[in-house]
Design a protein around this motif. Structure first.
Motif, PDB file in Angstrom:
ATOM      1  N   SER A 190      72.270  20.426 -12.892  1.00 39.71           N
ATOM      2  CA  SER A 190      71.484  19.915 -14.012  1.00 39.71           C
ATOM      3  C   SER A 190      71.660  18.455 -14.447  1.00 39.71           C
ATOM      4  O   SER A 190      72.728  17.937 -14.116  1.00 39.71           O
ATOM      5  CB  SER A 190      71.936  20.741 -15.313  1.00 39.71           C
ATOM      6  N   GLU A 203      71.381  16.869 -16.859  1.00 42.02           N
ATOM      7  CA  GLU A 203      72.176  16.257 -18.214  1.00 42.02           C
ATOM      8  C   GLU A 203      73.727  16.347 -17.701  1.00 42.02           C
ATOM      9  O   GLU A 203      74.634  15.457 -17.956  1.00 42.02           O
ATOM     10  CB  GLU A 203      72.205  17.399 -19.168  1.00 42.02           C
ATOM     11  N   THR A 204      74.081  17.451 -16.724  1.00 46.22           N
ATOM     12  CA  THR A 204      75.441  17.322 -16.508  1.00 46.22           C
ATOM     13  C   THR A 204      75.915  16.247 -15.619  1.00 46.22           C
ATOM     14  O   THR A 204      76.983  15.499 -15.786  1.00 46.22           O
ATOM     15  CB  THR A 204      75.873  18.739 -15.617  1.00 46.22           C
ATOM     16  N   PHE A 251      77.519  20.033 -25.798  1.00 45.71           N
ATOM     17  CA  PHE A 251      77.730  20.585 -24.502  1.00 45.71           C
ATOM     18  C   PHE A 251      78.785  21.985 -24.611  1.00 45.71           C
ATOM     19  O   PHE A 251      79.510  22.054 -25.410  1.00 45.71           O
ATOM     20  CB  PHE A 251      78.589  19.744 -23.527  1.00 45.71           C
ATOM     21  N   GLU A 280      79.932  23.937 -19.310  1.00 40.91           N
ATOM     22  CA  GLU A 280      79.484  22.685 -19.076  1.00 40.91           C
ATOM     23  C   GLU A 280      80.524  21.610 -19.131  1.00 40.91           C
ATOM     24  O   GLU A 280      80.652  20.890 -18.291  1.00 40.91           O
ATOM     25  CB  GLU A 280      78.133  22.346 -19.939  1.00 40.91           C
ATOM     26  N   LYS A 281      81.415  21.890 -20.198  1.00 41.67           N
ATOM     27  CA  LYS A 281      82.463  20.879 -20.606  1.00 41.67           C
ATOM     28  C   LYS A 281      83.442  20.948 -19.173  1.00 41.67           C
ATOM     29  O   LYS A 281      83.963  19.816 -18.850  1.00 41.67           O
ATOM     30  CB  LYS A 281      83.328  21.091 -21.865  1.00 41.67           C
ATOM     31  N   ILE A 331      82.349  19.278 -16.099  1.00 43.28           N
ATOM     32  CA  ILE A 331      82.011  17.575 -16.325  1.00 43.28           C
ATOM     33  C   ILE A 331      83.713  17.326 -16.240  1.00 43.28           C
ATOM     34  O   ILE A 331      83.936  16.402 -15.465  1.00 43.28           O
ATOM     35  CB  ILE A 331      81.331  17.495 -17.511  1.00 43.28           C
ATOM     36  N   LEU A 351      79.423  19.212  -8.391  1.00 49.99           N
ATOM     37  CA  LEU A 351      79.453  18.073  -9.287  1.00 49.99           C
ATOM     38  C   LEU A 351      80.575  17.045  -8.912  1.00 49.99           C
ATOM     39  O   LEU A 351      80.296  15.779  -8.956  1.00 49.99           O
ATOM     40  CB  LEU A 351      79.488  18.333 -10.606  1.00 49.99           C
TER      41      LEU A 351
END
Ligand SMILES: [Fe+2]
Ligand SMILES: [Fe+2]
Length: 161
Positions: free
Chosen positions: A57, A59-60, A99, A103-104, A107, A125
């Motif tokens: 994503s 945003e990520t 988030f 997701e956190k 990241i 990621l």
């Protein structure tokens, strides 16, 4: 679509940390850890995401890039490794910006590993953040290149594919 990313750049903790880094790096000859660096990392990582069809994503990717060096000021002031300081700051900021836990974790894990060569080849990621972070530096025009402690392999001596 980038709503939560825009919350990060308005967050007082993020803004304060960026200002602190700017003040502490004002006489720095080596690469700085400023908004230009964060956005270069975000965009390079996003390009690789598209080129490799990783489907991560946007945003990520941007969140990780905007936060990966945010603890640099704490490294200068308190001697903490900045990847650790950045994860601590990122946790709170990501929560405030909406988030979710999943997701956190992705990241924060990528930020924690952004100086760890074990993730350098991964197509996740952490891997794209690691590579984009290194690729963002223009060693071929850097005046401090000979004093820089990056290994020869890490330095960008030319524009890579
Ligand atoms: Fe870093
Ligand atoms: Fe960085």
């Amino acid at each position: 679509m980038m709503e939560r990313v825009n919350r990060i750049i308005r967050h007082p903790l993020w803004k304060g940390a960026l200002q602190q880094i700017e003040a502490l790096e004002k006489d720095r000859d080596f690469c700085r850890h400023d908004l230009d660096h964060f956005l270069h990392v975000a965009r390079i990582a996003y390009i690789e995401n598209l080129e490799q069809s990783l489907d991560l994503s946007k945003e990520t990717i941007y969140a990780a890039a905007l936060l990966h060096d945010i603890g640099r000021g704490l490294q200068y002031e308190k001697g903490l490794p900045h990847e650790d300081a950045s994860t601590v700051l990122a946790q709170g900021i990501l929560t405030d910006c909406g988030f979710c836990e999943g997701e956190k974790k992705v990241i924060v894990d990528a930020i924690a590993a952004h100086r760890n060569a074990d993730v350098a080849r991964g197509y996740d990621l952490a891997g794209i953040l690691y590579r984009a972070d290194k690729a963002s530096r223009n060693c071929f025009v850097c005046k401090a290149e000979t004093e820089c402690n990056w290994s020869r392999e890490k330095k960008n001596t030319h524009i890579k594919d």
